[in-house]
Write an enzyme that holds these catalytic residues in place. Structure first.
Site, PDB file in Angstrom:
ATOM      1  N   GLY A   1     -56.609   4.173 -42.652  1.00 48.37           N
ATOM      2  CA  GLY A   1     -57.449   3.475 -41.687  1.00 48.37           C
ATOM      3  C   GLY A   1     -58.901   3.399 -42.100  1.00 48.37           C
ATOM      4  O   GLY A   1     -59.617   2.445 -41.752  1.00 48.37           O
TER       5      GLY A   1
ATOM      6  N   GLU B   1     -50.272   4.987 -46.705  1.00 47.45           N
ATOM      7  CA  GLU B   1     -49.366   5.253 -45.587  1.00 47.45           C
ATOM      8  C   GLU B   1     -47.987   5.745 -46.019  1.00 47.45           C
ATOM      9  O   GLU B   1     -47.390   6.599 -45.354  1.00 47.45           O
ATOM     10  CB  GLU B   1     -49.225   4.001 -44.710  1.00 47.45           C
ATOM     11  CG  GLU B   1     -50.353   3.781 -43.719  1.00 47.45           C
ATOM     12  CD  GLU B   1     -51.597   3.182 -44.320  1.00 47.45           C
ATOM     13  OE1 GLU B   1     -52.549   2.905 -43.596  1.00 47.45           O
ATOM     14  OE2 GLU B   1     -51.617   2.980 -45.569  1.00 47.45           O
TER      15      GLU B   1
END
Length: 277
Positions: free
Chosen positions: A130, A154
């Site tokens: 993020g 991720e």
């Protein structure tokens, strides 16, 4: 609340602060040329929890209303830009809590990505997942040299980067390079990040990164603002429109994935590993 903060021997700038849940989460400063600097300030690593995302969203909208010359997004923490999404917001939460969190992330990203004025990221440290998304969503990115890394990792956490994360990655890296990086969850050191285009420049330290971001913003002095804004909005329309149209689908995909038992177990193990460091 206003105060005076000295940032060099020559310049003194006003500093005002945004608060949420009784904690200082974002600091905003503005120099005498009208460039605002938004600094994320959630210790210890600027994990993007709901409160920080809300504070960031509000701060971006505030500087937009003030019609600043431009914005620099950075961190007030040493060696950390943002460690990415807050795992605590996704582990052992109710569906209502997960929904509120993801919608807050969607809304904050739409504000950042569609900011009309020039915005550059002074990335002063680690910027995975993020954190990388925030940096990539700015027009220009300057990364401080060091041992830290940046990228969408991720898959290493047992989750999938959402489509709107991936779309920007592909736009910047090209499909093949982005595909390999996403599959492996690769994190790039500064020189690698510059080589593949995740960042536009490297800097010796945070002050140098901020100066280079200022130079980028000031480079538009003689470009008609209406033309610049319209061009930016057209260039970003496809990615922005995708999320606006598919908000509900994106939310459902997140809820389905994050609530899988194996994903929750993976998040728990990751949190436990962090505590041991």
């Amino acid at each position: 609340m206003f105060a005076i903060k000295k940032i060099s021997n020559k310049i003194r700038i006003p500093l005002y602060q945004t608060y949420a849940t009784n904690s200082k989460l974002v600091e905003i400063s503005k120099n005498d040329t009208g460039i605002a600097t938004i600094s994320m300030a959630r210790s210890p690593v600027n994990n993007l929890n709901k409160e920080l995302l809300n504070a960031l969203n509000t701060s971006l909208m505030d500087v937009q209303k003030e019609k600043c010359q431009g914005v620099i997004l950075t961190s007030s923490l040493s060696n950390i830009f943002s460690a990415g999404l807050d795992i605590n917001e996704m582990y052992n939460r109710t569906e209502e809590q997960l929904t509120e969190y993801w919608q807050t992330l969607q809304d904050t990203w739409l504000t950042l990505y569609n900011l009309e004025m020039p915005i550059a990221a002074a990335i002063n440290g680690a910027s995975p997942a993020g954190g990388c998304l925030l940096a990539m969503s700015c027009e220009y990115r300057v990364l401080v040299e060091g041992k830290h890394t940046i990228g969408l990792n991720e898959t290493q956490l047992g989750i999938i980067a959402p489509e709107w994360f991936r779309n920007i990655y592909v736009d910047i890296l090209g499909h093949r390079r982005a595909e390999l990086a996403l599959l492996k969850g690769t994190l790039f050191h500064p020189k690698e990040a510059l080589e593949i285009g995740i960042v536009d420049e490297l800097a010796s330290d945070k002050a140098n990164a901020i100066q280079k971001c200022q130079n980028y913003i000031e480079s538009f002095k003689h470009i008609p603002s209406r033309a610049r804004q319209a061009t930016k909005m057209e260039l970003r329309k496809r990615n922005s429109l995708w999320l606006k149209v598919n908000k509900h689908m994106d939310l459902n995909q997140f809820l389905t994935l994050i609530q899988l038992p194996e994903v929750q177990t993976g998040l728990k193990l990751y949190m436990e590993a962090l505590k041991k460091k």
